[in-house]
Design a protein around this motif. Structure first.
Motif: not given
Length: 156
Positions: A30-51
């Motif tokens: 997430i820290k390395a990704v530059q494109a905001a939509p990709l960053k948001r998608a990965i952040e969302s999947h991080l939360e989903e993975t915790k679930g």
């Protein structure tokens, strides 16, 4: 392992390890990704993975086992590849490479959850079948989202 039940348990331990490794690795991505939509998608999947880790605990409960992971060489290799991209790639290549690495992880998870779901069904474990279908559907949706981002944004 000699039985389908033993294989089911071992593979469940494998994905337990993998999901926990992914949770640890994603903040760096997430820290390395530059494109905001990709960053948001990965952040969302991080939360989903915790679930998904919480859902896996329920699957382990259906076989009266403690949720423990066993080292998963496949996920270790995929995450190492992402680390290499973070170190070596720049600009557009970084986002495109990390998106592709994320999809490689999704494809691995889709294959594992697909197998686990069908083994649960064959073993007559309807509760695990339902729970694993839920996770599998989430993984397929995450992959579709990444594909859309690749086609519409990152690869352009």
């Amino acid at each position: 392992m000699q039985t389908l039940a033993e294989l089911f348990e071992h593979t469940l331990q494998d994905v337990q390890y993998a999901e926990n490794a992914i949770v640890k690795a994603l903040p760096k991505v997430i820290k390395a990704v530059q494109a905001a939509p990709l960053k948001r998608a990965i952040e969302s999947h991080l939360e989903e993975t915790k679930g998904q880790i919480a859902t896996l605990k329920k699957v382990f409960a259906t076989i009266d086992k403690k949720p423990e992971g066993v080292k998963c060489d496949a996920i270790e290799g995929l995450l190492k590849e992402a680390d290499g991209l973070i170190e070596e790639a720049k600009g557009v290549a970084l986002d495109a490479g990390l998106l592709a690495a994320a999809q490689a992880v999704e494809h691995y998870e889709i294959s594992r959850y697909g197998a686990l779901r069908e083994w649960a069904k064959a073993l007559g474990n309807d509760d695990a079948h339902v729970l694993l279908t839920e996770i599998l559907d989430q993984e397929k949706a995450a992959n579709a989202k990444l594909t859309t981002l690749a086609v519409t944004l990152v690869n352009k």
